[in-house]
Motif scaffolding. Structure first.
Motif, PDB file in Angstrom:
ATOM      1  N   THR A   1      26.615  66.258   7.753  1.00 22.30           N
ATOM      2  CA  THR A   1      26.891  66.233   9.189  1.00 22.30           C
ATOM      3  C   THR A   1      28.200  66.958   9.444  1.00 22.30           C
ATOM      4  O   THR A   1      28.949  67.256   8.503  1.00 22.30           O
ATOM      5  CB  THR A   1      27.009  64.790   9.741  1.00 22.30           C
ATOM      6  OG1 THR A   1      28.244  64.217   9.300  1.00 22.30           O
ATOM      7  CG2 THR A   1      25.830  63.926   9.316  1.00 22.30           C
ATOM      8  N   ARG A   2      28.495  67.191  10.713  1.00 28.03           N
ATOM      9  CA  ARG A   2      29.757  67.837  11.089  1.00 28.03           C
ATOM     10  C   ARG A   2      30.957  67.021  10.623  1.00 28.03           C
ATOM     11  O   ARG A   2      32.040  67.550  10.437  1.00 28.03           O
ATOM     12  CB  ARG A   2      29.833  68.012  12.610  1.00 28.03           C
ATOM     13  CG  ARG A   2      28.810  68.957  13.174  1.00 28.03           C
ATOM     14  CD  ARG A   2      28.739  68.887  14.694  1.00 28.03           C
ATOM     15  NE  ARG A   2      28.163  67.585  15.083  1.00 28.03           N
ATOM     16  CZ  ARG A   2      28.710  66.752  15.948  1.00 28.03           C
ATOM     17  NH1 ARG A   2      29.837  67.054  16.553  1.00 28.03           N
ATOM     18  NH2 ARG A   2      28.140  65.611  16.237  1.00 28.03           N
ATOM     19  N   LEU A   3      30.762  65.729  10.441  1.00 27.68           N
ATOM     20  CA  LEU A   3      31.855  64.840  10.046  1.00 27.68           C
ATOM     21  C   LEU A   3      31.859  64.526   8.555  1.00 27.68           C
ATOM     22  O   LEU A   3      32.591  63.660   8.103  1.00 27.68           O
ATOM     23  CB  LEU A   3      31.771  63.539  10.855  1.00 27.68           C
ATOM     24  CG  LEU A   3      31.789  63.719  12.370  1.00 27.68           C
ATOM     25  CD1 LEU A   3      31.581  62.380  13.073  1.00 27.68           C
ATOM     26  CD2 LEU A   3      33.071  64.395  12.819  1.00 27.68           C
TER      27      LEU A   3
ATOM     28  N   ARG B   1      29.435  64.158   4.699  1.00 32.64           N
ATOM     29  CA  ARG B   1      28.180  63.629   4.162  1.00 32.64           C
ATOM     30  C   ARG B   1      28.066  62.142   4.477  1.00 32.64           C
ATOM     31  O   ARG B   1      29.039  61.402   4.364  1.00 32.64           O
ATOM     32  CB  ARG B   1      28.153  63.840   2.647  1.00 32.64           C
ATOM     33  CG  ARG B   1      26.819  63.544   2.027  1.00 32.64           C
ATOM     34  CD  ARG B   1      26.824  63.664   0.523  1.00 32.64           C
ATOM     35  NE  ARG B   1      27.286  64.954   0.051  1.00 32.64           N
ATOM     36  CZ  ARG B   1      27.381  65.287  -1.226  1.00 32.64           C
ATOM     37  NH1 ARG B   1      27.049  64.432  -2.158  1.00 32.64           N
ATOM     38  NH2 ARG B   1      27.809  66.477  -1.580  1.00 32.64           N
TER      39      ARG B   1
ATOM     40  N   VAL C   1      20.662  61.277  13.416  1.00 36.76           N
ATOM     41  CA  VAL C   1      21.803  61.196  12.499  1.00 36.76           C
ATOM     42  C   VAL C   1      22.974  61.995  13.064  1.00 36.76           C
ATOM     43  O   VAL C   1      24.114  61.559  13.021  1.00 36.76           O
ATOM     44  CB  VAL C   1      21.414  61.733  11.100  1.00 36.76           C
ATOM     45  CG1 VAL C   1      22.635  61.856  10.210  1.00 36.76           C
ATOM     46  CG2 VAL C   1      20.373  60.840  10.473  1.00 36.76           C
ATOM     47  N   ASP C   2      22.684  63.168  13.632  1.00 38.65           N
ATOM     48  CA  ASP C   2      23.720  64.047  14.191  1.00 38.65           C
ATOM     49  C   ASP C   2      23.244  64.526  15.564  1.00 38.65           C
ATOM     50  O   ASP C   2      22.297  65.305  15.662  1.00 38.65           O
ATOM     51  CB  ASP C   2      23.958  65.221  13.254  1.00 38.65           C
ATOM     52  CG  ASP C   2      25.095  66.127  13.677  1.00 38.65           C
ATOM     53  OD1 ASP C   2      25.558  66.037  14.838  1.00 38.65           O
ATOM     54  OD2 ASP C   2      25.526  66.946  12.846  1.00 38.65           O
ATOM     55  N   GLU C   3      23.886  64.052  16.607  1.00 41.19           N
ATOM     56  CA  GLU C   3      23.506  64.389  17.998  1.00 41.19           C
ATOM     57  C   GLU C   3      23.491  65.892  18.250  1.00 41.19           C
ATOM     58  O   GLU C   3      22.707  66.377  19.051  1.00 41.19           O
ATOM     59  CB  GLU C   3      24.460  63.721  18.995  1.00 41.19           C
ATOM     60  CG  GLU C   3      24.359  62.227  19.056  1.00 41.19           C
ATOM     61  CD  GLU C   3      23.150  61.738  19.834  1.00 41.19           C
ATOM     62  OE1 GLU C   3      22.552  62.520  20.592  1.00 41.19           O
ATOM     63  OE2 GLU C   3      22.808  60.549  19.663  1.00 41.19           O
TER      64      GLU C   3
ATOM     65  N   CYS D   1      22.745  68.278  16.130  1.00 40.69           N
ATOM     66  CA  CYS D   1      21.873  69.018  15.217  1.00 40.69           C
ATOM     67  C   CYS D   1      20.565  69.407  15.901  1.00 40.69           C
ATOM     68  O   CYS D   1      19.952  68.601  16.597  1.00 40.69           O
ATOM     69  CB  CYS D   1      21.595  68.180  13.969  1.00 40.69           C
ATOM     70  SG  CYS D   1      20.617  69.055  12.737  1.00 40.69           S
TER      71      CYS D   1
ATOM     72  N   CYS E   1      16.306  65.718  13.329  1.00 38.98           N
ATOM     73  CA  CYS E   1      17.174  65.132  14.361  1.00 38.98           C
ATOM     74  C   CYS E   1      16.531  65.202  15.755  1.00 38.98           C
ATOM     75  O   CYS E   1      16.815  64.361  16.606  1.00 38.98           O
ATOM     76  CB  CYS E   1      18.534  65.819  14.364  1.00 38.98           C
ATOM     77  SG  CYS E   1      19.544  65.364  12.927  1.00 38.98           S
TER      78      CYS E   1
ATOM     79  N   HIS F   1      16.664  68.441   7.250  1.00 41.94           N
ATOM     80  CA  HIS F   1      17.965  68.347   7.935  1.00 41.94           C
ATOM     81  C   HIS F   1      19.051  69.096   7.162  1.00 41.94           C
ATOM     82  O   HIS F   1      19.787  69.906   7.735  1.00 41.94           O
ATOM     83  CB  HIS F   1      18.368  66.882   8.120  1.00 41.94           C
ATOM     84  CG  HIS F   1      19.765  66.728   8.595  1.00 41.94           C
ATOM     85  ND1 HIS F   1      20.116  66.855   9.931  1.00 41.94           N
ATOM     86  CD2 HIS F   1      20.919  66.511   7.917  1.00 41.94           C
ATOM     87  CE1 HIS F   1      21.423  66.709  10.045  1.00 41.94           C
ATOM     88  NE2 HIS F   1      21.930  66.501   8.831  1.00 41.94           N
ATOM     89  N   ASN F   2      19.175  68.821   5.864  1.00 41.15           N
ATOM     90  CA  ASN F   2      20.247  69.438   5.084  1.00 41.15           C
ATOM     91  C   ASN F   2      20.094  70.957   4.987  1.00 41.15           C
ATOM     92  O   ASN F   2      21.081  71.690   5.046  1.00 41.15           O
ATOM     93  CB  ASN F   2      20.331  68.822   3.690  1.00 41.15           C
ATOM     94  CG  ASN F   2      21.053  67.494   3.696  1.00 41.15           C
ATOM     95  OD1 ASN F   2      21.540  67.029   4.732  1.00 41.15           O
ATOM     96  ND2 ASN F   2      21.112  66.855   2.549  1.00 41.15           N
TER      97      ASN F   2
ATOM     98  N   PHE G   1      21.168  72.380   8.213  1.00 39.67           N
ATOM     99  CA  PHE G   1      22.626  72.295   8.306  1.00 39.67           C
ATOM    100  C   PHE G   1      23.280  73.466   7.578  1.00 39.67           C
ATOM    101  O   PHE G   1      24.170  74.126   8.105  1.00 39.67           O
ATOM    102  CB  PHE G   1      23.126  70.961   7.725  1.00 39.67           C
ATOM    103  CG  PHE G   1      24.608  70.789   7.840  1.00 39.67           C
ATOM    104  CD1 PHE G   1      25.161  70.158   8.940  1.00 39.67           C
ATOM    105  CD2 PHE G   1      25.457  71.272   6.854  1.00 39.67           C
ATOM    106  CE1 PHE G   1      26.541  70.016   9.062  1.00 39.67           C
ATOM    107  CE2 PHE G   1      26.833  71.139   6.962  1.00 39.67           C
ATOM    108  CZ  PHE G   1      27.371  70.508   8.069  1.00 39.67           C
TER     109      PHE G   1
END
Length: 143
Positions: A63-65, A67, A82-84, A86, A91, A117-118, A121
């Motif tokens: 995520t931006r923040l 793992r 998980v990530d708004e 994304c 997501c 997702h990954n 990302f």
């Protein structure tokens, strides 16, 4: 493999500086978001690594923040993704709570959705770095 990050970055810098700058520079086995950024900063252009999918198969999501582990209790009731921010299929279509449930239930769909997702990302991160290089603002991106 197994070397401290500082050593990886130092050797990458040394090797990349010896290779022709007009040709693509490839680094195998590096795939964490922070390592991708660090190695692009040192001159690497292309990567090949199983880390994003290996991490995903074990419930780790980028995520931006940083793992996160989707099996952590905090995701059990998270109605949103998980990530708004994304734009990946996972997501956009599934809640973090559902993804957490899939992992806790050992459903094969969980690792598959986490892998999607990954990979998205990492593709988005590489695209952001590419744009920042083309626009002459990579150092700002890097910071």
């Amino acid at each position: 493999m197994g070397e401290p990050k500082a050593r990886l970055y130092d050797v990458t810098q040394q090797v990349a500086s010896l290779l022709p700058s007009e040709k693509p520079r490839y680094l195998m086995g590096v795939g964490s978001p922070e390592d991708l950024v660090e190695c692009v900063a040192r001159g690497v252009d292309m990567f090949d690594c199983v880390l994003p999918t290996r991490v995903a198969r074990n419930g780790g999501l980028f995520t931006r923040l940083g793992r996160v582990d989707i099996t952590n209790r905090r995701f059990m009731e998270q109605a949103g993704p998980v990530d708004e921010a994304c734009d990946c299929y996972t997501c956009q279509k599934f809640s973090a709570a559902y993804l957490s449930h899939l992992f806790r239930s050992r459903e094969l769909l969980g690792p598959r959705l986490a892998s999607i997702h990954n990979l998205r990302f990492v593709l988005r991160l590489m695209g952001q770095m590419r744009r920042s290089i083309v626009e002459g603002r990579f150092q700002q991106f890097y910071r």
